[in-house]
Motif scaffolding. Structure first.
Motif, short mmCIF file in Angstrom:
data_model
loop_
_atom_site.label_atom_id
_atom_site.label_comp_id
_atom_site.label_asym_id
_atom_site.label_seq_id
_atom_site.Cartn_x
_atom_site.Cartn_y
_atom_site.Cartn_z
N THR A 29 0.03 12.46 5.34
CA THR A 29 -0.26 12.85 6.86
C THR A 29 -0.56 14.54 6.45
O THR A 29 0.22 15.02 5.57
N ALA A 88 0.95 -1.29 -0.06
CA ALA A 88 0.02 0.09 -0.12
C ALA A 88 1.04 1.33 -0.14
O ALA A 88 2.03 1.07 0.46
N THR A 89 0.38 2.27 -0.74
CA THR A 89 1.05 3.41 -0.66
C THR A 89 1.02 4.23 0.79
O THR A 89 -0.03 4.14 1.34
N PRO A 90 2.11 4.71 1.03
CA PRO A 90 2.04 5.40 2.48
C PRO A 90 0.79 6.35 2.62
O PRO A 90 0.75 7.22 1.60
N GLN A 91 0.34 6.62 3.76
CA GLN A 91 -0.58 7.54 4.02
C GLN A 91 0.16 8.88 3.96
O GLN A 91 1.04 9.21 4.44
N LEU A 95 -7.87 13.98 11.51
CA LEU A 95 -7.22 15.20 11.25
C LEU A 95 -5.76 14.30 10.19
O LEU A 95 -5.28 15.00 9.58
N LYS A 96 -5.58 13.03 10.39
CA LYS A 96 -4.63 12.38 9.84
C LYS A 96 -3.28 12.93 10.28
O LYS A 96 -2.38 13.30 9.25
N PRO A 97 -2.93 13.03 11.34
CA PRO A 97 -1.40 13.45 12.02
C PRO A 97 -0.55 12.11 11.90
O PRO A 97 -0.96 11.16 11.71
N LYS A 98 0.66 12.48 11.94
CA LYS A 98 1.65 11.43 12.06
C LYS A 98 1.38 10.34 13.05
O LYS A 98 1.68 9.32 13.14
N LYS A 99 1.22 11.15 14.31
CA LYS A 99 1.14 10.48 15.71
C LYS A 99 0.68 11.62 16.59
O LYS A 99 0.37 12.58 16.60
#
Lengths: 139, 160
Positions: free
Chosen positions: B98, B93-96, B148-152
């Motif tokens: 962020t 899968a392609t990385p998300q 919000l799709k943060p990295k972490k």
């Protein structure tokens, strides 16, 4: 299977079996990202229940569960605030002026999704504006 | 009784004749291997044959290839049945993507508006939470922040 996928196996399995579309499970910098569109609020809640059981304080910082309800225009949504009314704003942001309110448990109509945070809604009394998606549960 | 014995005799001789006409397992296996080598879709698949039963193992690139390998093996004379133990290589899968900090900041402000005791900072795609929150409010805040799709998310909140 990675250690993270193993830790959240139950969650990934549930996501696979509850009709989440566009489901993507990826890993980046030791954080597992689960992305997808839930067919309804119940499917999303189920995943969060499982997440809450694996990590009750949401403190591990190793998962981003970005599964949101895919609702189309015209869908009725219930205002699911704790008890207060939901602000309806002129634009998508809490810095935008409030143009009206929707009562707790009121049913509103979804006009369009600006993003996963802000939806354009219309109340039965005709007020149209942006409301915070977290407080709306598509029916 | 006599009749039964007769049937048994006929059956044994018939089956002996039948098996003697069957190609040898090793020959069948070689034929399958040859066919797989000539079929790009079957790359990664291999077969072992035992008493006419071909067992396919290995990793192929998708479900289509898995089916192709099975039908290829079935088409070889001498194969009575196929056990398809092939696995499919998981798609990479392609990385998300962020959200950048500027976009995150606005989203975090909106998400924490109703939780005045929560302080959130954004740095390099990561959200760090400090302050206090009621346990009952925690899932809702986390759901908002996750979307919000943060990295972490570094949750350092004191949960009351």
């Amino acid at each position: 299977m990675s250690a993270l996928q193993d830790k959240y196996k139950q969650l990934i399995d549930a996501a696979n079996s509850s009709g989440i579309s566009n489901l993507q499970v990826t890993e980046q910098d030791n954080v597992l990202h689960i992305d997808g569109d839930a067919p309804n609020g119940a499917a999303k809640d189920k995943l969060w229940d499982i997440y809450g059981k694996i990590d009750p304080d949401f403190r591990a910082g190793d998962l981003i569960l970005n599964v949101n309800v895919a609702a189309s225009a015209g869908t009725k949504a219930k205002v699911t605030t704790d008890s207060t009314a939901l602000n309806i704003r002129k634009g998508p942001g809490t810095d935008q002026p409030i143009v009206g309110k929707a009562a707790h448990n009121e049913m509103v109509t979804l006009q369009s999704k600006t993003n996963d945070q802000w939806w354009l809604i219309k109340t039965d009394s005709g007020v149209e504006g942006y409301a915070y998606a977290q407080y709306l549960s598509p029916q | 009784m006599k009749l039964t014995k007769l049937f048994l005799a006929v059956f044994i001789s018939a089956s002996t004749m039948f098996f003697s006409c069957t190609p040898k397992d090793s020959d069948v296996q070689a034929k399958i291997t040859e066919k797989f080598a000539a079929t790009p879709d079957c790359a990664g698949a291999s077969a072992t044959v035992n008493k006419g039963v071909a067992t396919l193992t290995g990793e192929v690139k998708d479900d289509m290839c898995k089916m192709t390998a099975e039908s290829t093996a079935k088409s070889i004379k001498g194969v009575k049945s196929v056990i398809n133990d092939l696995t499919v290589t998981p798609a990479v899968a392609t990385p998300q993507t962020t959200t950048p900090d500027s976009g995150l900041m606005q989203g975090v402000t909106d998400a924490t508006k109703d939780f005045p005791e929560v302080t959130a900072t954004v740095n390099d795609g990561e959200i760090t939470l400090t302050g206090n929150i009621k346990r009952a409010d925690l899932p809702r805040l986390m759901q908002s922040l996750n979307s919000l799709k943060p990295k972490k998310i570094n949750n350092q909140l004191t949960i009351k």
